[in-house]
Design an enzyme around this catalytic site. Structure first.
Site, PDB file in Angstrom:
ATOM      1  NE  ARG A  20      -2.484  33.560 -52.485  1.00 60.77           N
ATOM      2  CZ  ARG A  20      -2.890  34.077 -53.754  1.00 60.77           C
ATOM      3  NH1 ARG A  20      -3.900  34.671 -53.886  1.00 60.77           N
ATOM      4  NH2 ARG A  20      -2.289  33.736 -54.716  1.00 60.77           N
ATOM      5  CG  ASP A 147       3.396  27.353 -61.570  1.00 56.42           C
ATOM      6  OD1 ASP A 147       2.778  27.259 -62.733  1.00 56.42           O
ATOM      7  OD2 ASP A 147       3.113  28.361 -61.093  1.00 56.42           O
ATOM      8  CE1 TYR A 160       6.261  30.819 -58.947  1.00 58.28           C
ATOM      9  CE2 TYR A 160       6.027  30.224 -60.828  1.00 58.28           C
ATOM     10  CZ  TYR A 160       5.540  30.002 -59.549  1.00 58.28           C
ATOM     11  OH  TYR A 160       4.570  29.073 -59.157  1.00 58.28           O
TER      12      TYR A 160
HETATM   13  N1  LIG Z   1      -2.020  30.452 -56.756  1.00 57.42           N
HETATM   14  C1  LIG Z   1      -1.799  29.742 -57.635  1.00 57.42           C
HETATM   15  O1  LIG Z   1      -2.766  29.557 -58.531  1.00 57.42           O
HETATM   16  C2  LIG Z   1      -0.586  28.777 -57.790  1.00 57.42           C
HETATM   17  C3  LIG Z   1      -0.540  28.198 -59.313  1.00 57.42           C
HETATM   18  C4  LIG Z   1       0.922  27.594 -59.572  1.00 57.42           C
HETATM   19  C5  LIG Z   1       1.640  27.340 -58.445  1.00 57.42           C
HETATM   20  N2  LIG Z   1       1.323  27.966 -57.093  1.00 57.42           N
HETATM   21  C6  LIG Z   1       2.286  27.431 -56.253  1.00 57.42           C
HETATM   22  O2  LIG Z   1       1.461  26.962 -54.969  1.00 57.42           O
HETATM   23  C7  LIG Z   1       2.133  27.408 -53.885  1.00 57.42           C
HETATM   24  C8  LIG Z   1       0.780  28.355 -53.029  1.00 57.42           C
HETATM   25  O3  LIG Z   1       0.624  29.417 -53.932  1.00 57.42           O
HETATM   26  P1  LIG Z   1      -0.241  30.589 -53.103  1.00 57.42           P
HETATM   27  O4  LIG Z   1      -0.436  31.356 -54.546  1.00 57.42           O
HETATM   28  O5  LIG Z   1      -1.293  30.252 -52.136  1.00 57.42           O
HETATM   29  O6  LIG Z   1       1.111  31.310 -52.700  1.00 57.42           O
HETATM   30  P2  LIG Z   1       1.336  32.858 -51.921  1.00 57.42           P
HETATM   31  O7  LIG Z   1       0.229  33.351 -51.578  1.00 57.42           O
HETATM   32  O8  LIG Z   1       1.959  33.590 -53.424  1.00 57.42           O
HETATM   33  O9  LIG Z   1       2.754  32.448 -50.907  1.00 57.42           O
HETATM   34  C9  LIG Z   1       2.137  31.713 -49.860  1.00 57.42           C
HETATM   35  C10 LIG Z   1       2.932  32.354 -48.652  1.00 57.42           C
HETATM   36  O10 LIG Z   1       4.406  32.235 -48.928  1.00 57.42           O
HETATM   37  C11 LIG Z   1       4.919  32.982 -47.950  1.00 57.42           C
HETATM   38  N3  LIG Z   1       6.190  33.659 -48.065  1.00 57.42           N
HETATM   39  C12 LIG Z   1       6.517  34.536 -49.223  1.00 57.42           C
HETATM   40  N4  LIG Z   1       7.805  34.844 -48.783  1.00 57.42           N
HETATM   41  C13 LIG Z   1       8.312  34.468 -47.392  1.00 57.42           C
HETATM   42  C14 LIG Z   1       9.450  34.467 -46.844  1.00 57.42           C
HETATM   43  N5  LIG Z   1      10.358  35.608 -47.214  1.00 57.42           N
HETATM   44  N6  LIG Z   1       9.690  33.854 -45.631  1.00 57.42           N
HETATM   45  C15 LIG Z   1       8.414  33.017 -45.226  1.00 57.42           C
HETATM   46  N7  LIG Z   1       7.297  32.885 -45.932  1.00 57.42           N
HETATM   47  C16 LIG Z   1       7.238  33.601 -47.114  1.00 57.42           C
HETATM   48  C17 LIG Z   1       3.725  34.039 -47.478  1.00 57.42           C
HETATM   49  O11 LIG Z   1       3.699  33.977 -45.896  1.00 57.42           O
HETATM   50  P3  LIG Z   1       3.493  35.249 -45.215  1.00 57.42           P
HETATM   51  O12 LIG Z   1       1.875  35.935 -46.011  1.00 57.42           O
HETATM   52  O13 LIG Z   1       3.014  34.835 -43.624  1.00 57.42           O
HETATM   53  O14 LIG Z   1       4.382  36.296 -45.202  1.00 57.42           O
HETATM   54  C18 LIG Z   1       2.645  33.677 -48.420  1.00 57.42           C
HETATM   55  O15 LIG Z   1       1.496  33.792 -47.805  1.00 57.42           O
HETATM   56  C19 LIG Z   1       3.180  28.433 -54.202  1.00 57.42           C
HETATM   57  O16 LIG Z   1       4.449  27.240 -54.118  1.00 57.42           O
HETATM   58  C20 LIG Z   1       2.914  28.779 -55.663  1.00 57.42           C
HETATM   59  O17 LIG Z   1       4.162  28.840 -56.506  1.00 57.42           O
HETATM   60  C21 LIG Z   1       0.426  28.423 -56.876  1.00 57.42           C
END
Ligand SMILES: NC(=O)c1ccc[n+]([C@@H]2O[C@H](COP(=O)([O-])OP(=O)(O)OC[C@H]3O[C@@H](n4cnc5c(N)ncnc54)[C@H](OP(=O)(O)O)[C@@H]3O)[C@@H](O)[C@H]2O)c1
Length: 253
Positions: A20, A147, A160
């Site tokens: 991601r 975010d 969150y």
């Molecule tokens: N996706 C969006 O549209 C969006 C929108 C607004 C903000 N954001 C922010 O952007 C960032 C990336 O977003 P995303 O959607 O790509 O994130 P995500 O897929 O929800 O999470 C990223 C990674 O965090 C790791 N993680 C979760 N719990 C963990 C733990 N206990 N220890 C170690 N690693 C852990 C996981 O790794 P593993 O899979 O290896 O366990 C996961 O792959 C985040 O901070 C999110 O809040 C994203």
């Protein structure tokens, strides 16, 4: 002590970089010439795929696992990174969870759990990184993933929401505390990828809620991370990559 402000030749740690947005940032850094430590929690196979993609770009890469649910693990992760990569110039605090839960249903334990992972582990990683840089008289960068929802009240993801507000404040605090050695900035994504378990219809249904009426891509986030890592005179800044949603408000309508 001044950072060279180019990614080429620097080493980055990106947390949650197996897939991601974290993977997009890690590979974008590698395309600009950085070596990358790919942190993961559980997604070992995907982390190895990210490492392979970075190596295919001609850069060095390592996969390192650490459970960031416990902020006390953070210093150990930074120590391990120093051992495997020989140092670190750039930390991206990307790992996060995004649980649903309204105000009434959210317990104090829920808030503590999410704060630990989404805000306090980034704080402890950043502090351990800063201590190492100070000892080495080095300079570096931190980029925190925030975010765009944090400017409103996200009543569907209360724990969150609290965690990203805290990380937003910590970003500004650390920008002052770690200056002039470390620049600390944030990226506040909007609609980019659907949460785990949801598909693209989630994005399509919400696209109208931002002024540009579409959703972004992981490359948009990676481009902002590259920009901040290479910007010599920017610290304490947050870039909203959200199609303007933070100025419009009305998150779900
Ligand atoms: N996706 C969006 O549209 C969006 C929108 C607004 C903000 N954001 C922010 O952007 C960032 C990336 O977003 P995303 O959607 O790509 O994130 P995500 O897929 O929800 O999470 C990223 C990674 O965090 C790791 N993680 C979760 N719990 C963990 C733990 N206990 N220890 C170690 N690693 C852990 C996981 O790794 P593993 O899979 O290896 O366990 C996961 O792959 C985040 O901070 C999110 O809040 C994203």
């Amino acid at each position: 002590m001044e950072s060279n402000c180019r990614l080429a030749g620097r080493t980055a740690l990106v947390t949650g970089a197996a897939k991601r947005l974290g993977r997009a940032i890690a590979t974008a850094f590698a395309r600009r010439g950085a070596d990358v430590v790919v942190h993961y929690g559980r997604s070992r196979e995907e982390a190895e795929e990210t490492v392979d993609a970075i190596k295919a770009l001609g850069r060095r890469a390592w996969a390192v696992s650490c459970d960031l649910a416990a902020p006390e693990n953070a210093a150990g992760l930074i120590a391990e990174v120093w051992t495997v990569a020989g140092g670190l110039d750039l930390l991206v605090n990307n790992a996060s969870v995004f649980p649903e839960g309204d105000f009434a249903a959210t317990t104090l334990d829920d808030i503590q759990t999410i704060l630990d992972l989404n805000a306090f582990s980034p704080l402890e990683l950043s502090r351990a990184f800063a201590r190492r840089l100070e000892a080495a008289d080095g300079a570096g960068d931190i980029v925190n993933l925030l975010d765009c929802r944090m400017v409103e009240y996200d009543h569907r993801h209360v724990a969150y929401h609290v965690s990203k507000r805290v990380l937003f404040d910590l970003t500004r605090m650390m920008a002052l505390e770690f200056a002039p050695r470390i620049k600390v900035n944030g990226i506040a994504p909007g609609l980019i990828l659907p949460p785990e378990g949801k598909d693209e219809t989630y994005l399509a249904e919400l696209a109208h809620t931002n002024p540009l009426q579409r959703y972004g891509s992981p490359d948009d986030i990676a481009a902002a991370a590259v920009f901040l890592a290479e910007a010599p005179f920017i610290t304490g800044q947050v870039i909203y990559v959200d199609g303007g949603r933070h100025v419009k408000g009305r998150m779900y309508g």
